[in-house]
Design a protein around this motif. Structure first.
Motif: not given
Length: 218
Positions: A23-27, A29-31, A102-112
């Motif tokens: 469950e955690r992996l899916v979200f 991955f979405l983020g 947590l996102n290896i400095d790619t600029g993305h953020t958590t899906w939540w």
């Protein structure tokens, strides 16, 4: 009986770990949170190995899972500290810790962050002029009205993983010790274990019966 009950309970905890991690992996991955995605894949692999090890009574692989539990607890504790914005993880005033680690400095953020319960996203386009002639448009998003902030969601998920890992650690140690004791017991019976013991008993009984059938000389 006690060992069988602990074995069944351990398998049940492993299944819960797999469900929670998937469950955690899916979200994640979405983020596109790549660091959690990588460690979640590692956890799934180690839990699957441990599940097979407990089912087949392989103590060494259970010990490997127990060691991983310590690492997994430490990683999730680190994630909690990052989302709590502990000072040691803040790189600068403009960059948040979860963006850097947590996102290896790619600029993305958590899906939540934008898809939490009752979250409303306000998108605005800001135009700026650079070098006097070039107009650059940037999109800024603001999130408000969330029932539960994304940091708390991530902290709760990490807390659940820590709780399950602690249970798995304790049960894994117990099962590994119980399986090792059983192996020592079979080794005590001889190189062939229970089979050699049964064969030896059969040979003694067979020889005794053969001696009884021999005629007594007059």
């Amino acid at each position: 009986m006690a060992c069988c009950s602990a074995r069944c309970l351990t398998i049940f905890i492993f299944i819960l770990q797999l469900i929670a991690t998937v469950e955690r992996l899916v979200f994640d991955f979405l983020g596109q949170m790549w660091t959690p995605v990588i460690i979640n894949f590692m956890n799934i692999a180690l839990v699957l190995i441990a599940l097979v090890a407990v089912y087949r009574f392989q103590a060494k692989l259970v010990v490997l899972y127990v060691i991983w539990c310590v690492i997994w607890i430490a990683l999730n504790t680190l994630i909690i500290l990052i989302y709590l914005e502990v000072d040691v993880f803040i790189t600068n005033q403009d960059d948040k810790a979860e963006n850097y680690y947590l996102n290896i400095d790619t600029g993305h953020t958590t899906w939540w962050k934008e898809h939490g319960i009752n979250c409303q996203v306000n998108t605005t386009v800001v135009s700026t002029i650079q070098n006097g002639t070039t107009e650059v448009a940037t999109i800024e998003k603001s999130v408000y009205g969330c029932f539960l902030g994304y940091r708390y969601v991530e902290i709760i998920q990490a807390g659940v993983q820590i709780f399950l890992a602690i249970l798995g650690f304790g049960l894994g140690v117990y099962v590994a010790i119980a399986v090792s004791d059983d192996d020592d017991h079979f080794d005590y019976l001889g190189p062939g274990g229970i089979d050699s013991f049964s064969n030896a008993s059969y040979e003694v009984g067979h020889k005794s019966g053969h001696m009884q059938l021999q005629a007594i000389p007059s």
